[in-house]
Design a protein around this motif. Structure first.
Motif, PDB file in Angstrom:
ATOM      1  N   LEU A 105      -6.975   6.881  -7.019  1.00  0.00           N
ATOM      2  CA  LEU A 105      -8.015   5.974  -6.542  1.00  0.00           C
ATOM      3  C   LEU A 105      -9.323   6.207  -7.292  1.00  0.00           C
ATOM      4  O   LEU A 105     -10.031   5.258  -7.648  1.00  0.00           O
ATOM      5  CB  LEU A 105      -8.230   6.166  -5.038  1.00  0.00           C
ATOM      6  CG  LEU A 105      -9.284   5.271  -4.388  1.00  0.00           C
ATOM      7  CD1 LEU A 105      -8.858   3.808  -4.453  1.00  0.00           C
ATOM      8  CD2 LEU A 105      -9.509   5.694  -2.933  1.00  0.00           C
ATOM      9  N   GLN A 106      -9.636   7.482  -7.544  1.00  0.00           N
ATOM     10  CA  GLN A 106     -10.835   7.794  -8.307  1.00  0.00           C
ATOM     11  C   GLN A 106     -10.741   7.246  -9.732  1.00  0.00           C
ATOM     12  O   GLN A 106     -11.729   6.829 -10.334  1.00  0.00           O
ATOM     13  CB  GLN A 106     -11.050   9.306  -8.339  1.00  0.00           C
ATOM     14  CG  GLN A 106     -12.270   9.778  -9.112  1.00  0.00           C
ATOM     15  CD  GLN A 106     -13.568   9.319  -8.468  1.00  0.00           C
ATOM     16  OE1 GLN A 106     -13.601   9.029  -7.282  1.00  0.00           O
ATOM     17  NE2 GLN A 106     -14.638   9.263  -9.247  1.00  0.00           N
ATOM     18  N   GLN A 107      -9.519   7.215 -10.266  1.00  0.00           N
ATOM     19  CA  GLN A 107      -9.308   6.661 -11.604  1.00  0.00           C
ATOM     20  C   GLN A 107      -9.498   5.151 -11.593  1.00  0.00           C
ATOM     21  O   GLN A 107     -10.064   4.579 -12.535  1.00  0.00           O
ATOM     22  CB  GLN A 107      -7.893   7.002 -12.065  1.00  0.00           C
ATOM     23  CG  GLN A 107      -7.542   6.510 -13.459  1.00  0.00           C
ATOM     24  CD  GLN A 107      -6.158   6.964 -13.853  1.00  0.00           C
ATOM     25  OE1 GLN A 107      -5.948   8.110 -14.203  1.00  0.00           O
ATOM     26  NE2 GLN A 107      -5.194   6.062 -13.767  1.00  0.00           N
ATOM     27  N   LEU A 108      -9.046   4.502 -10.516  1.00  0.00           N
ATOM     28  CA  LEU A 108      -9.211   3.060 -10.407  1.00  0.00           C
ATOM     29  C   LEU A 108     -10.664   2.674 -10.191  1.00  0.00           C
ATOM     30  O   LEU A 108     -11.169   1.721 -10.790  1.00  0.00           O
ATOM     31  CB  LEU A 108      -8.362   2.511  -9.251  1.00  0.00           C
ATOM     32  CG  LEU A 108      -6.844   2.561  -9.395  1.00  0.00           C
ATOM     33  CD1 LEU A 108      -6.189   2.061  -8.122  1.00  0.00           C
ATOM     34  CD2 LEU A 108      -6.382   1.734 -10.579  1.00  0.00           C
ATOM     35  N   ALA A 146      -6.732  -6.224  -3.488  1.00  0.00           N
ATOM     36  CA  ALA A 146      -5.678  -5.793  -2.572  1.00  0.00           C
ATOM     37  C   ALA A 146      -5.014  -4.528  -3.100  1.00  0.00           C
ATOM     38  O   ALA A 146      -4.821  -4.367  -4.315  1.00  0.00           O
ATOM     39  CB  ALA A 146      -4.643  -6.903  -2.392  1.00  0.00           C
ATOM     40  N   ILE A 147      -4.659  -3.640  -2.202  1.00  0.00           N
ATOM     41  CA  ILE A 147      -3.984  -2.404  -2.589  1.00  0.00           C
ATOM     42  C   ILE A 147      -2.672  -2.704  -3.303  1.00  0.00           C
ATOM     43  O   ILE A 147      -2.284  -2.007  -4.248  1.00  0.00           O
ATOM     44  CB  ILE A 147      -3.770  -1.522  -1.342  1.00  0.00           C
ATOM     45  CG1 ILE A 147      -5.063  -0.765  -1.013  1.00  0.00           C
ATOM     46  CG2 ILE A 147      -2.618  -0.547  -1.541  1.00  0.00           C
ATOM     47  CD1 ILE A 147      -4.976   0.124   0.196  1.00  0.00           C
ATOM     48  N   ALA A 148      -1.995  -3.762  -2.858  1.00  0.00           N
ATOM     49  CA  ALA A 148      -0.697  -4.093  -3.444  1.00  0.00           C
ATOM     50  C   ALA A 148      -0.804  -4.437  -4.925  1.00  0.00           C
ATOM     51  O   ALA A 148       0.188  -4.357  -5.649  1.00  0.00           O
ATOM     52  CB  ALA A 148      -0.071  -5.259  -2.681  1.00  0.00           C
ATOM     53  N   ALA A 149      -1.997  -4.827  -5.402  1.00  0.00           N
ATOM     54  CA  ALA A 149      -2.149  -5.186  -6.804  1.00  0.00           C
ATOM     55  C   ALA A 149      -2.198  -3.969  -7.712  1.00  0.00           C
ATOM     56  O   ALA A 149      -1.981  -4.100  -8.922  1.00  0.00           O
ATOM     57  CB  ALA A 149      -3.427  -6.017  -6.984  1.00  0.00           C
ATOM     58  N   TRP A 150      -2.459  -2.793  -7.178  1.00  0.00           N
ATOM     59  CA  TRP A 150      -2.685  -1.629  -8.027  1.00  0.00           C
ATOM     60  C   TRP A 150      -1.803  -0.440  -7.687  1.00  0.00           C
ATOM     61  O   TRP A 150      -1.755   0.526  -8.428  1.00  0.00           O
ATOM     62  CB  TRP A 150      -4.153  -1.197  -7.940  1.00  0.00           C
ATOM     63  CG  TRP A 150      -5.093  -2.263  -8.395  1.00  0.00           C
ATOM     64  CD1 TRP A 150      -5.836  -3.093  -7.613  1.00  0.00           C
ATOM     65  CD2 TRP A 150      -5.371  -2.645  -9.742  1.00  0.00           C
ATOM     66  NE1 TRP A 150      -6.566  -3.952  -8.380  1.00  0.00           N
ATOM     67  CE2 TRP A 150      -6.302  -3.696  -9.703  1.00  0.00           C
ATOM     68  CE3 TRP A 150      -4.928  -2.190 -10.982  1.00  0.00           C
ATOM     69  CZ2 TRP A 150      -6.790  -4.305 -10.848  1.00  0.00           C
ATOM     70  CZ3 TRP A 150      -5.422  -2.796 -12.126  1.00  0.00           C
ATOM     71  CH2 TRP A 150      -6.338  -3.847 -12.055  1.00  0.00           C
ATOM     72  N   PHE A 151      -1.130  -0.474  -6.538  1.00  0.00           N
ATOM     73  CA  PHE A 151      -0.312   0.664  -6.126  1.00  0.00           C
ATOM     74  C   PHE A 151       1.165   0.319  -6.183  1.00  0.00           C
ATOM     75  O   PHE A 151       1.555  -0.854  -6.136  1.00  0.00           O
ATOM     76  CB  PHE A 151      -0.673   1.101  -4.696  1.00  0.00           C
ATOM     77  CG  PHE A 151      -1.846   2.035  -4.628  1.00  0.00           C
ATOM     78  CD1 PHE A 151      -1.669   3.400  -4.499  1.00  0.00           C
ATOM     79  CD2 PHE A 151      -3.142   1.552  -4.702  1.00  0.00           C
ATOM     80  CE1 PHE A 151      -2.741   4.262  -4.439  1.00  0.00           C
ATOM     81  CE2 PHE A 151      -4.227   2.393  -4.643  1.00  0.00           C
ATOM     82  CZ  PHE A 151      -4.023   3.759  -4.518  1.00  0.00           C
ATOM     83  N   LEU A 158      -7.222  -3.283   1.423  1.00  0.00           N
ATOM     84  CA  LEU A 158      -7.988  -3.379   0.188  1.00  0.00           C
ATOM     85  C   LEU A 158      -8.278  -1.993  -0.365  1.00  0.00           C
ATOM     86  O   LEU A 158      -8.227  -0.995   0.369  1.00  0.00           O
ATOM     87  CB  LEU A 158      -9.310  -4.116   0.433  1.00  0.00           C
ATOM     88  CG  LEU A 158      -9.226  -5.480   1.130  1.00  0.00           C
ATOM     89  CD1 LEU A 158     -10.618  -6.044   1.339  1.00  0.00           C
ATOM     90  CD2 LEU A 158      -8.368  -6.444   0.324  1.00  0.00           C
ATOM     91  N   LEU A 159      -8.600  -1.937  -1.659  1.00  0.00           N
ATOM     92  CA  LEU A 159      -8.963  -0.652  -2.260  1.00  0.00           C
ATOM     93  C   LEU A 159     -10.159  -0.041  -1.547  1.00  0.00           C
ATOM     94  O   LEU A 159     -10.240   1.179  -1.370  1.00  0.00           O
ATOM     95  CB  LEU A 159      -9.273  -0.835  -3.745  1.00  0.00           C
ATOM     96  CG  LEU A 159      -8.093  -1.165  -4.663  1.00  0.00           C
ATOM     97  CD1 LEU A 159      -8.587  -1.331  -6.096  1.00  0.00           C
ATOM     98  CD2 LEU A 159      -7.012  -0.097  -4.599  1.00  0.00           C
TER      99      LEU A 159
END
Length: 584
Positions: free
Chosen positions: A189-192, A136-141, A156-157
């Motif tokens: 995002l590229q880093q993730l 989920a985007i919320a987990a990383w942003f 999602l990512l």
């Protein structure tokens, strides 16, 4: 926690500021957001370390001062500068300590920092989890940014990765995100998710002899639509002798249909686009020509349109049929799907009438799609009066320019006349004439049908001001061959349809961003386009008491039910009747 969290903490330990490190590794901006993100990372890792029984949890996030200012030279450089190359390592170390005695605090800090780095490495082995595209985007942003992305359907990512890889101004409809922030999101995002982006053109794609994609596990390849082979006629192809359509292939049949039936360039583009999409889909996905399509194929195509695969969506700036090009620019709305099916069904009916096909499989398909559940019946594509006034006021407050004057004219003139974009670009000043003490104009509408539209006082005043800004005399003496809406680069030429769309869209987006509006108003108006001006005219005219048949004639609607979409009077009568029955 991801590897980028530990990269952030190591960077801070090495002396990089929390703001700079958070911007680089955590995808946040500056100030309070950076500090809040940093504290969140520290608290989470400290909690993990405590649960693991690691006594070094207190070192996590500890800012150790007094290390970055050490200006002592490296041992090898100092030895070379003093001619000590032949000395042993132990002797050099002893001489170096005598020459540069370390202060107790500096030495303690150095040891503490070393323990901190070792602790971070150990905890990374314990707690780091590489981000997955399905996360989920919320987990990383950052929570606020994640909420904006989620409100636009990016959950999602991999959803974000897909739209970024597709290119273009993917951030356009997301609030508070401009070009600079979008580029930072892309970098983060590229880093993730390092490696090739979704839909990367670096993966070659070929179409097999049957027209289908070669199966490769885990790889979603974009077809090379320029390599789609010509397929033999199918079972539904009529005998060639005596037919009215002389086309020898599906592509030739499409062009003959467009030439025979399209009444305008815009209609020709829509007809050709939908017919070619179906032809390519039939060849690539089904390995068939148009004359081989069955009822099952028609149903499958309708299902395909409901969720277009990513490999069928074009990458940004891709030339038609070039590398990275695909027939679709994005997912289709319900209205677009309905239009696509209607167009190809009429195309097949024409092919049957002309003797190119024997039967029309689309006649056997239930093409009714119902109403779009995502569209509220009370939603309108007309600007609310408050939004309209705020938008006009903001544009008027901008420095005077030819672009601003043209935009003000378009807003005021179209609000009062309801002309389509194609009608505005085709009009000349000679189309306007005085009639009965007022003004009217001849309009070339849909299907090349002419109609006479009224030019009310508001529209006439807007035009006179616009002519003055262009350096032209009043309408009565202005050159008749001058365009109604002029190009900025070539004042003697009319603005093109695409330029009109883009300039109106750009001005509206700026006005919606800076005008004093509520979040709800801004969110609704952000979807606006040049066609909203026409809807605003119809809605405002009916609200102010103009008869339905008058508005229908002004807008050039063949069916009064089309005009009724702008009216709220019927709903108000229902509300009044029910209130009379059940009100207090």
């Amino acid at each position: 926690m991801g590897p980028h969290h530990f990269a952030h903490l190591r960077a801070v330990a090495d002396g990089l500021s929390i703001q700079a490190s958070a911007q680089r590794y955590l995808g946040v901006e500056h100030g309070n957001a950076a500090m809040a993100a940093h504290r969140g990372v520290v608290q989470r890792l400290r909690s993990i370390a405590r649960r693991a029984g690691d006594p070094r949890w207190r070192l996590v996030g500890l800012v150790i001062r007094g290390i970055e200012g050490d200006e002592r030279p490296a041992l090898a450089d100092w030895a070379a500068a003093n001619g000590l190359e032949g000395w042993s390592e132990a002797e050099l170390q002893e001489l170096y300590r005598q020459a540069f005695p370390a202060e107790r605090r500096s030495a303690r800090n150095q040891r503490l920092r070393q323990r901190q780095i070792e602790a971070l490495r150990a905890l990374e082995q314990l707690a780091a989890e590489a981000p997955k595209a399905s996360d989920a985007i919320a987990a990383w942003f950052d929570p606020r940014l994640a909420q904006r992305l989620q409100s636009n359907g990016l959950l999602l990512l991999q959803d974000l990765q897909t739209v970024v890889a597709r290119g273009g101004c993917w951030w356009r409809d997301i609030g508070a995100i401009g070009v600079t922030k979008a580029r930072r999101i892309e970098s983060y995002l590229q880093q993730l998710l390092p490696g090739a982006s979704a839909g990367s053109d670096a993966l070659p794609s070929l179409v097999s002899a049957a027209g289908a994609l070669p199966a490769m596990a885990g790889v979603d390849r974009r077809p090379r639509f320029d390599l789609v082979p010509a397929l033999p006629p199918g079972h539904n192809r009529a005998d060639f002798a005596g037919i009215a359509i002389t086309a020898g292939s599906d592509e030739q049949a499409i062009e003959q249909w467009v030439a025979a039936r399209a009444g305008s360039q815009a209609t020709a583009r829509a007809y050709r686009r939908e017919a070619q999409r179906l032809r390519l889909w039939a060849a690539v996905e089904r390995g068939r020509s148009l004359s081989a399509l069955s009822v099952e194929d028609c149903l499958a195509y309708m299902t395909f349109l409901e969720h277009v695969p990513e490999r069928w969506i074009s990458r940004r700036r891709a030339a038609p049929l070039g590398e990275g090009w695909a027939p679709f620019a994005g997912q289709l709305t319900l209205a677009s799907r309905r239009q696509a099916v209607s167009i190809v069904a009429s195309f097949f009916a024409w092919l049957v009438k002309g003797g190119y096909l024997v039967h029309n499989p689309w006649e056997l398909v239930n093409r009714r799609t119902g109403d779009d559940m995502s569209v509220h019946a009370l939603d309108s594509r007309a600007f609310e009066p408050a939004v309209w006034a705020a938008m006009l006021a903001w544009i008027e407050s901008q420095p005077s320019s030819h672009s601003r004057e043209r935009m003000l004219f378009l807003l005021r003139f179209t609000e009062a006349t309801g002309l389509r974009a194609s009608e505005l670009t085709a009009a000349r000043l000679s189309d306007l004439r005085p009639l009965g003490g007022r003004w009217a104009m001849q309009v070339q509408g849909k299907g090349a049908k002419k109609r006479i539209a009224a030019v009310p006082t508001q529209a006439l005043r807007a035009l006179q001001a616009y002519l003055e800004a262009r350096g032209l005399p009043p309408l009565e003496r202005a050159p008749g061959d001058a365009p109604l809406v002029a190009s900025l680069t070539e004042p003697g030429s009319s603005i093109g349809y695409q330029s009109l769309y883009e300039t109106v869209r750009a001005w509206l987006r700026q006005a919606m961003r800076w005008a004093p509006l509520t979040d709800a108003q801004r969110q609704t108006a952000r979807k606006a386009s040049v066609h909203w001006l026409r809807h605003t005219c119809g809605t405002r005219a009916l609200e102010r008491g103009a008869p339905l048949e008058v508005v229908q004639a002004q807008l050039g609607h063949a069916d009064p039910r089309t005009t009724m979409r702008y009216a709220k009077a019927q709903l108000q009568r229902v509300q009044d009747g029910m209130e009379k029955a059940f009100g207090d």
